[in-house]
Enzyme design. Structure first.
Site, mmCIF file in Angstrom:
data_model
loop_
_atom_site.group_PDB
_atom_site.id
_atom_site.type_symbol
_atom_site.label_atom_id
_atom_site.label_comp_id
_atom_site.label_asym_id
_atom_site.label_seq_id
_atom_site.Cartn_x
_atom_site.Cartn_y
_atom_site.Cartn_z
ATOM 1 N N SER A 98 0.591 -1.202 -0.106
ATOM 2 C CA SER A 98 0.108 0.023 -0.001
ATOM 3 C C SER A 98 0.982 1.286 -0.193
ATOM 4 C CB SER A 98 -0.854 0.190 1.423
ATOM 5 O OG SER A 98 -0.190 -0.093 2.336
ATOM 6 N N THR A 202 -1.393 3.853 4.442
ATOM 7 C CA THR A 202 -0.266 4.934 4.264
ATOM 8 C C THR A 202 0.892 5.142 5.212
ATOM 9 O OG1 THR A 202 -2.024 6.224 3.528
ATOM 10 C CG2 THR A 202 -0.340 7.476 3.972
ATOM 11 N N THR A 220 1.663 7.086 -0.184
ATOM 12 C CA THR A 220 0.964 5.919 -0.303
ATOM 13 C C THR A 220 0.453 5.568 -1.678
ATOM 14 O OG1 THR A 220 -1.399 5.051 0.554
ATOM 15 C CG2 THR A 220 -1.146 7.112 -0.165
ATOM 16 N N ARG A 230 -8.190 8.691 -9.199
ATOM 17 C CA ARG A 230 -8.698 9.071 -7.865
ATOM 18 C C ARG A 230 -7.272 9.153 -6.979
ATOM 19 N NH1 ARG A 230 -7.359 6.821 -2.636
ATOM 20 N NH2 ARG A 230 -8.947 7.137 -1.033
ATOM 21 N N VAL A 231 -7.473 10.513 -6.193
ATOM 22 C CA VAL A 231 -6.585 11.028 -5.285
ATOM 23 C C VAL A 231 -7.325 10.948 -3.937
ATOM 24 C CG1 VAL A 231 -5.289 13.048 -4.603
ATOM 25 C CG2 VAL A 231 -5.721 12.394 -6.923
ATOM 26 N N GLY A 232 -6.365 10.353 -3.008
ATOM 27 C CA GLY A 232 -6.944 10.442 -1.385
ATOM 28 C C GLY A 232 -6.579 11.683 -0.962
ATOM 29 N N ASP A 233 -6.539 11.256 0.509
ATOM 30 C CA ASP A 233 -6.260 12.568 1.331
ATOM 31 C C ASP A 233 -4.818 12.704 1.455
ATOM 32 O OD1 ASP A 233 -6.092 9.697 2.447
ATOM 33 O OD2 ASP A 233 -5.585 10.861 4.490
ATOM 34 N N THR A 253 -4.068 7.756 8.309
ATOM 35 C CA THR A 253 -3.909 6.709 7.363
ATOM 36 C C THR A 253 -5.401 6.198 7.301
ATOM 37 O OG1 THR A 253 -3.193 4.263 7.403
ATOM 38 C CG2 THR A 253 -2.921 5.279 9.294
ATOM 39 N N GLY A 254 -5.728 5.640 6.322
ATOM 40 C CA GLY A 254 -7.265 5.025 6.301
ATOM 41 C C GLY A 254 -7.795 5.355 5.107
ATOM 42 N N GLY A 256 -9.258 7.520 2.746
ATOM 43 C CA GLY A 256 -9.115 9.105 2.206
ATOM 44 C C GLY A 256 -10.545 9.797 2.137
HETATM 45 N N1 GLY Z 1 -5.231 7.256 2.823
HETATM 46 C C1 GLY Z 1 -4.995 6.706 1.749
HETATM 47 C C2 GLY Z 1 -5.829 7.071 0.625
HETATM 48 O O1 GLY Z 1 -7.147 6.711 0.930
HETATM 49 O O2 GLY Z 1 -5.603 7.028 -0.532
#
Ligand code: GLY
Length: 345
Positions: A98, A202, A220, A230-233, A253-254, A256
């Site tokens: 990941s 992450t 991550t 797709r972009v996360g947090d 982490t988790g 996003g």
């Molecule tokens: N925390 C990583 C993501 O959701 O992309």
């Protein structure tokens, strides 16, 4: 699920003036002890003002990253080098599914990576989103911060910039070469006996330097099988990572989507500014998100680490199995999730 009351007060149920008094009194009492121990109580997750330098990161795989970060800090004195090279350890780990190019591909079979770095002095930040084929996205994020006037680069532009900067890469335009490379990495990962539940999500790594300055980074491959693009947090300042040199730093982490809609790490740092302990601040942020989502927390999949300027650290997560790594000059440990038995609604 039954509500299990945490053994400390949170921002929402603690009178502000009393909270300030308790917090200031505690700091007053402990602040004079220059070499206070800084241990977190495993039951409450609360640590006293601690030693500097201090490094905190997400998941057990953060521990070798912390250890590397501490060595770099001792060698160079640079909190940014410590963050960057600490995170290299996780990004280079072929067993990690990941973080880095061994991460789980998106729905189109391509690994797209997100990363962010922040430097407390001068409130500087850099990030890359949905970048492909770059071995160390944290270095690309650092270059964005140091070499451009921008904060975030995404997609092909981010990759071209990283290549221009001479960063290590693998071919993405030759599908054959890329697939070959990917097959080798996957075979390497399969051979490892360590692949398991811990190997996910992450790396967020926070550093408090001996001089009191702060830095942090995260990296991550994001949600496995995500929609392409797709972009996360993680690359979003204030969502996956936030550093405020006056107050402290927080990393996430988790999932996003449940973090970025609430600017969660910004919120945690602001709660610490109001006097909350890092663990209390992480708890209070999760509680606020759980309330807004009308969910108990279990399925939110959000976890946080934080540290403050005094060298206190903490964490909280809705994943029962979430753990975090803390490293000082005297020890390096993986600690349990202080919120493992908390229902957040
Ligand atoms: N925390 C990583 C993501 O959701 O992309």
């Amino acid at each position: 699920m039954d509500y299990v009351r945490p053994r400390y007060r949170t921002g929402s149920n603690m009178n502000m003036s009393r909270r300030k008094f308790v917090s200031h009194a505690t700091i007053g009492l402990l602040g004079g002890a220059a070499v206070s121990r800084g241990h977190a109580d495993d039951a409450t997750g609360k640590s006293e003002p601690g030693q500097k330098p201090l490094i905190v990161s997400t998941w057990p795989f953060g521990k070798p990253a912390n250890d590397r970060a501490l060595r770099i800090l001792q060698q160079t004195g640079s909190i940014l080098d410590a963050v960057e090279q600490g995170i290299w350890v996780t990004e280079s780990d072929a067993k990690n599914s990941s973080v880095g190019l061994s991460g789980t591909p998106n729905a189109a079979g391509v690994v797209q990576l997100d990363s962010c770095i922040m430097y407390g002095p001068g409130h500087k930040a850099g990030s890359v989103a949905a970048i492909e084929g770059i071995v160390h996205p944290i270095s690309a994020a650092r270059r964005v911060m140091e070499k451009t006037r921008n904060v975030m680069l995404a997609g092909e532009g981010a990759r071209m910039f990283a290549l221009e900067q001479g960063l290590e890469s693998v071919p993405v335009h030759s599908r054959r070469l890329y697939r070959e490379w990917e097959r080798r990495r996957m075979a390497e990962r399969k051979r490892s006996s360590k692949v398991g539940k811990q190997n996910h999500d992450t790396i967020s790594l926070l550093v408090l330097g001996a001089d009191g300055n702060l830095a942090g980074g995260c990296s991550t491959s994001g949600l496995g099988h995500k929609l392409p693009g797709r972009v996360g947090d993680s690359p979003i300042v204030g969502s996956g990572l936030y550093v405020d040199n006056e107050v402290g730093a927080a990393g996430a982490t988790g999932l996003g989507e449940n973090i970025m809609r609430y600017c969660a790490t910004f919120l945690i740092v602001e709660l610490m500014r109001q006097g909350l302990h890092p663990t209390e601040a992480c708890m209070a942020a999760i509680r606020r998100i759980a309330r807004a989502e009308n969910r108990s927390g279990d399925d939110l999949a959000i976890n946080f680490v934080a540290l403050d300027k005094q060298g206190r650290y903490g964490a909280a997560g809705t994943n029962k199995g979430f753990r975090y790594a803390v490293t000082t000059l005297s020890e390096s440990r993986v600690l349990p999730n202080p919120a493992a038995s908390v229902a957040f609604r």
